[in-house]
Design a protein around this motif. Structure first.
Motif, PDB file in Angstrom:
ATOM      1  N   PHE B 297       0.840  -1.196   0.000  1.00  0.00           N
ATOM      2  CA  PHE B 297       0.000   0.000   0.000  1.00  0.00           C
ATOM      3  C   PHE B 297       0.876   1.248   0.000  1.00  0.00           C
ATOM      4  O   PHE B 297       0.608   2.203  -0.736  1.00  0.00           O
ATOM      5  CB  PHE B 297      -0.921  -0.019   1.218  1.00  0.00           C
ATOM      6  CG  PHE B 297      -1.771   1.205   1.343  1.00  0.00           C
ATOM      7  CD1 PHE B 297      -2.632   1.554   0.327  1.00  0.00           C
ATOM      8  CD2 PHE B 297      -1.695   2.007   2.460  1.00  0.00           C
ATOM      9  CE1 PHE B 297      -3.407   2.689   0.427  1.00  0.00           C
ATOM     10  CE2 PHE B 297      -2.460   3.141   2.575  1.00  0.00           C
ATOM     11  CZ  PHE B 297      -3.317   3.483   1.555  1.00  0.00           C
ATOM     12  N   GLY B 298       1.941   1.206   0.809  1.00  0.00           N
ATOM     13  CA  GLY B 298       2.844   2.351   0.866  1.00  0.00           C
ATOM     14  C   GLY B 298       3.466   2.644  -0.486  1.00  0.00           C
ATOM     15  O   GLY B 298       3.519   3.790  -0.923  1.00  0.00           O
ATOM     16  N   ASP B 299       3.914   1.573  -1.170  1.00  0.00           N
ATOM     17  CA  ASP B 299       4.540   1.751  -2.486  1.00  0.00           C
ATOM     18  C   ASP B 299       3.558   2.351  -3.482  1.00  0.00           C
ATOM     19  O   ASP B 299       3.890   3.288  -4.224  1.00  0.00           O
ATOM     20  CB  ASP B 299       5.022   0.399  -3.023  1.00  0.00           C
ATOM     21  CG  ASP B 299       6.354   0.019  -2.419  1.00  0.00           C
ATOM     22  OD1 ASP B 299       6.796   0.772  -1.531  1.00  0.00           O
ATOM     23  OD2 ASP B 299       6.928  -1.000  -2.815  1.00  0.00           O
ATOM     24  N   ALA B 300       2.323   1.786  -3.488  1.00  0.00           N
ATOM     25  CA  ALA B 300       1.330   2.258  -4.449  1.00  0.00           C
ATOM     26  C   ALA B 300       0.994   3.724  -4.193  1.00  0.00           C
ATOM     27  O   ALA B 300       0.886   4.527  -5.126  1.00  0.00           O
ATOM     28  CB  ALA B 300       0.077   1.404  -4.346  1.00  0.00           C
ATOM     29  N   LEU B 301       0.874   4.059  -2.907  1.00  0.00           N
ATOM     30  CA  LEU B 301       0.541   5.427  -2.531  1.00  0.00           C
ATOM     31  C   LEU B 301       1.634   6.384  -2.999  1.00  0.00           C
ATOM     32  O   LEU B 301       1.356   7.459  -3.536  1.00  0.00           O
ATOM     33  CB  LEU B 301       0.416   5.493  -1.007  1.00  0.00           C
ATOM     34  CG  LEU B 301      -0.470   6.570  -0.444  1.00  0.00           C
ATOM     35  CD1 LEU B 301      -1.873   6.376  -0.939  1.00  0.00           C
ATOM     36  CD2 LEU B 301      -0.430   6.529   1.064  1.00  0.00           C
ATOM     37  N   ARG B 302       2.883   5.954  -2.823  1.00  0.00           N
ATOM     38  CA  ARG B 302       3.998   6.791  -3.235  1.00  0.00           C
ATOM     39  C   ARG B 302       3.954   7.028  -4.744  1.00  0.00           C
ATOM     40  O   ARG B 302       4.124   8.142  -5.218  1.00  0.00           O
ATOM     41  CB  ARG B 302       5.305   6.123  -2.844  1.00  0.00           C
ATOM     42  CG  ARG B 302       6.517   7.014  -3.047  1.00  0.00           C
ATOM     43  CD  ARG B 302       7.761   6.199  -2.934  1.00  0.00           C
ATOM     44  NE  ARG B 302       7.735   5.103  -3.874  1.00  0.00           N
ATOM     45  CZ  ARG B 302       8.446   3.995  -3.760  1.00  0.00           C
ATOM     46  NH1 ARG B 302       9.197   3.829  -2.711  1.00  0.00           N
ATOM     47  NH2 ARG B 302       8.381   3.052  -4.654  1.00  0.00           N
ATOM     48  N   ASP B 303       3.699   5.945  -5.479  1.00  0.00           N
ATOM     49  CA  ASP B 303       3.670   6.090  -6.930  1.00  0.00           C
ATOM     50  C   ASP B 303       2.538   6.999  -7.379  1.00  0.00           C
ATOM     51  O   ASP B 303       2.673   7.776  -8.317  1.00  0.00           O
ATOM     52  CB  ASP B 303       3.508   4.719  -7.597  1.00  0.00           C
ATOM     53  CG  ASP B 303       4.771   3.905  -7.469  1.00  0.00           C
ATOM     54  OD1 ASP B 303       5.786   4.496  -7.081  1.00  0.00           O
ATOM     55  OD2 ASP B 303       4.738   2.696  -7.733  1.00  0.00           O
ATOM     56  N   LEU B 304       1.379   6.905  -6.698  1.00  0.00           N
ATOM     57  CA  LEU B 304       0.223   7.690  -7.125  1.00  0.00           C
ATOM     58  C   LEU B 304       0.346   9.148  -6.710  1.00  0.00           C
ATOM     59  O   LEU B 304      -0.035  10.046  -7.446  1.00  0.00           O
ATOM     60  CB  LEU B 304      -1.061   7.101  -6.543  1.00  0.00           C
ATOM     61  CG  LEU B 304      -1.525   5.781  -7.148  1.00  0.00           C
ATOM     62  CD1 LEU B 304      -2.791   5.324  -6.463  1.00  0.00           C
ATOM     63  CD2 LEU B 304      -1.771   5.933  -8.634  1.00  0.00           C
ATOM     64  N   LEU B 305       0.870   9.377  -5.499  1.00  0.00           N
ATOM     65  CA  LEU B 305       0.892  10.744  -4.984  1.00  0.00           C
ATOM     66  C   LEU B 305       2.092  11.532  -5.472  1.00  0.00           C
ATOM     67  O   LEU B 305       2.033  12.737  -5.592  1.00  0.00           O
ATOM     68  CB  LEU B 305       0.893  10.723  -3.451  1.00  0.00           C
ATOM     69  CG  LEU B 305      -0.415  10.366  -2.777  1.00  0.00           C
ATOM     70  CD1 LEU B 305      -0.258  10.437  -1.283  1.00  0.00           C
ATOM     71  CD2 LEU B 305      -1.516  11.295  -3.215  1.00  0.00           C
TER      72      LEU B 305
END
Lengths: 317, 347
Positions: B297-305
């Motif tokens: 979740f952290g990785d995905a959030l970083r990529d999206l934000l």
């Protein structure tokens, strides 16, 4: 280059001073102080001791600033005080244990690098193939599994099923290199696992990033083969962030080695520091923390020098 | 009303993107939400809920096999011999006769509370240190940064062990010991982001208009670096779970009366590895799952934000490259052929 290294080593001195101040402050914040530990130690064998006398003997009745300078003078001279419970000087205990921890750390770093970089490159070169997906899934699994859990199982089940157990007694590397390595390889491999997962992912993304650059496209259109493009053009550029990461991970690697040393009964500083914390042997804890901090700093220095190799654009001034 | 709708729409788009583009991240979020729900409804879900803050123990049924792995005859026997606690133990019991399933459900509560509190507290610490250090600048910045540097040299595991042995083994101490060191370590990223914001035109404008440090931080810097703060928070989740479990494993964790997965592995699982492997395996799987969810979740959030840090979105493939090169070559040949015929100018 030599000038740079000398400069960096000299810069370590104020850093060590700051670490000493930090450790000193941390240890003074302890509610149950060393005095209590000593009084408890003697009262448990039936000897009554005067608390104030102990405090005076340890120099704890003076103001904190004076305490710090007295202690720091000793530290500079290499005298880290005496262990409260072992009748040895902290220096002699740590001198015997530092090589062990250092060896474990180095083997872990070497293993994680040797495993993760080729796999990461392979993933990048064969992006979105079946192999890439499998390796990525494995990397994610390595990242998520707690090291101590897998280590406990590795320690117990093979012993029961195949009668294999890593050697229990420490043998010096020079005495019997094979036996020594046998002791270190499994714990090092286990504590490298999480690192492998992280580094593999990083190498993969970085290589992909580099592969999109113009100069790599030029290399392709020149008709160079894959090997030359990958190793001659992409590899070193993708290594730059990876080296930074290896440097940054040293301190978390020590956390892993603390656990490994306790589980596999390796006589290193990590085992000592847990024992010292349980028995509240404060001088020993202080010594361990300072040694670990210097260890981290030295490895960071080595990493910075490697940085220069990977990226000649970096000016070392 | 319009503003509210817009926000809702934005949020909807965010989640749609998360599940569509970053499916693994979506799965991670689902796992986290699952554990949070389990933690909230632990008293309802656990077959043997805590009474007066203590797990129910039944020494007569210690180290019972998980019900799901029992043969029919064993199942019958287990139901027959059930005494005061009554009923079956889906995941078996530990050496004190506590139900493993209930223990794990309450362990999830411990982990989730620690996670959320540490996440918030460490973010607060890192924002306070990072933004003030960068905004005030000068000697203050220098001193603070040198202190942070020296703090980073001390391995976080050691700091944690020291703090826990010094402060005692409570939940609050654990939150403090986990979040403050990681907050100090995280302050560096916040500081560098703040410095990037500080040099912008509107900040200079704010200084000219007489904005104080506090005003600048609250009204300009924090809103601008919010994505970074959020990704930092999400990124620290997994390490909190792992750290907590490791510390409990070494015996420096929360009080033994507080259920904790790491403690279950260290105390019960390690001792009864052969007679009761479920005591070691189930909590390990739970820890892995939660760390997995948090990391993804952290990785995905970083990529999206943070689009600047796009990880692994490269569209490079050797086959494609070769095809492209061949296409170019053909085009070139065609062009040359045309040139040879004199149809194109500039031959």
């Amino acid at each position: 280059m030599v000038k740079y290294i000398i400069k960096r080593v000299l810069l370590l001195i104020p850093a060590v001073l700051l670490v000493c101040i930090t450790v000193f402050l941390l240890m003074r914040l302890i509610p149950g102080s060393a005095v209590d530990a000593i009084v408890y130690k003697y009262s448990s064998i039936g000897v009554e001791v005067d608390e104030d006398a102990v405090r005076a003997q340890l120099g704890l009745d003076k103001p904190a600033a004076i305490q710090f300078f007295v202690w720091f003078k000793d530290v500079i001279q290499g005298n880290l005080g005496d262990s409260l419970f072992q009748n040895k000087s902290v220096h002699s205990i740590l001198a015997a244990e530092l090589p062990v921890t250092f060896e474990l750390g180095i083997i872990t770093i070497i293993l994680s690098t040797v495993i993760s970089i080729p796999l990461g490159l392979l993933c990048a070169a064969r992006q979105d193939s079946g192999l890439d997906i499998i390796l990525r899934v494995i990397a994610i699994i390595f990242l998520s599994i707690p090291v101590f859990w897998i280590a406990t199982m590795v320690l117990v089940y093979p012993a029961a099923w195949w009668g294999y157990a890593p050697p229990a007694d420490y043998v010096g590397f020079l005495e019997n290199p094979w036996k020594n390595l046998q002791m270190f390889l499994i714990p090092a491999l286990l504590s490298a696992l999480g690192q492998v997962g992280m580094q593999m992912r990083l190498v993969r993304t970085q290589t992909l990033e580099v592969m999109r650059q113009d100069y790599v496209r030029t290399a392709w259109s020149k008709g160079l083969n894959e090997r030359t493009v990958l190793f001659g053009y992409a590899f070193r550029n993708s290594m730059i962030p990876t080296i930074t990461m290896i440097g940054g991970s040293v301190s978390s690697l020590i956390g892993g080695s603390v656990i490994m040393e306790n589980l596999f009964n390796i006589p290193g500083i990590g085992k000592e520091v847990v024992a010292a914390l349980s028995s509240r042997d404060y001088p020993l804890v202080q010594g361990c923390v300072i040694i670990f901090a210097i260890y981290v700093m030295v490895i960071n220095l080595v990493v910075d020098i490697c940085y220069k190799w990977a990226d000649p654009r970096v000016s070392l001034e | 009303m319009k503003e509210k709708n817009r926000l809702r729409r934005k949020r909807f788009i965010f989640f749609r993107e998360l599940f569509k583009k970053k499916t693994v991240g979506g799965i991670g979020l689902a796992i986290l939400v699952f554990f949070i729900l389990v933690a909230i409804f632990a008293d309802v879900l656990a077959p043997y809920p805590m009474q007066m803050g203590v797990m129910q123990a039944d020494v007569l049924h210690s180290l019972q096999k998980p019900y799901i792995f029992m043969t029919a005859a064993e199942k019958q026997e287990a139901v027959m011999t059930a005494t005061s606690l009554g009923g079956i133990h889906l995941l078996g019991t530990d050496s004190m006769g506590r139900d493993t399933l209930s223990y794990i459900i309450y362990g999830a509560r411990t982990s989730v509370i620690l996670c959320l509190c540490c996440m918030v507290l460490s973010a607060v610490v890192s924002v306070i240190i990072g933004t003030t250090s960068a905004t005030v600048g000068g000697w203050f910045d220098l001193v603070v940064q040198r202190l942070v540097d020296s703090w980073l040299c001390i391995p976080s595991m050691l700091v944690l062990l020291m703090l826990m042995s010094m402060l005692g083994h409570g939940m609050l101490q654990m939150i403090f010991a986990l979040s403050v060191p990681s907050g100090i370590a995280g302050s560096r990223i916040i500081r560098s982001a703040t410095i990037a914001v500080k040099d912008s035109g509107y900040m200079k404008n704010c200084t000219l208009l007489g904005g104080g440090t506090w005003w600048k931080i609250v009204h300009h810097i924090i809103p601008n670096i919010l994505p970074l703060i959020i990704t930092n928070m999400a990124g620290s989740l997994g390490s909190v779970v792992l750290m907590e479990a490791s510390i409990s494993f070494l015996g420096f964790g929360v009080d033994p009366s507080t259920p904790s997965w790491g403690y279950l592995i260290a105390q019960e699982g390690k001792a009864n590895m052969f007679i009761a492997p479920w005591l070691c395996i189930t909590p390990g799987i739970c820890i892995s799952l939660m760390v997995f969810g948090a990391n993804m979740f952290g990785d995905a959030l970083r990529d999206l934000l943070d689009p600047r840090l796009k990880g692994g979105v490269g569209t490079f493939s050797i086959k494609k490259m070769k095809k492209l090169a061949q296409k170019q070559l053909k085009k070139m040949e065609k062009f040359r052929a045309k040139q040879a015929k004199g149809k194109v100018a500039g031959a």
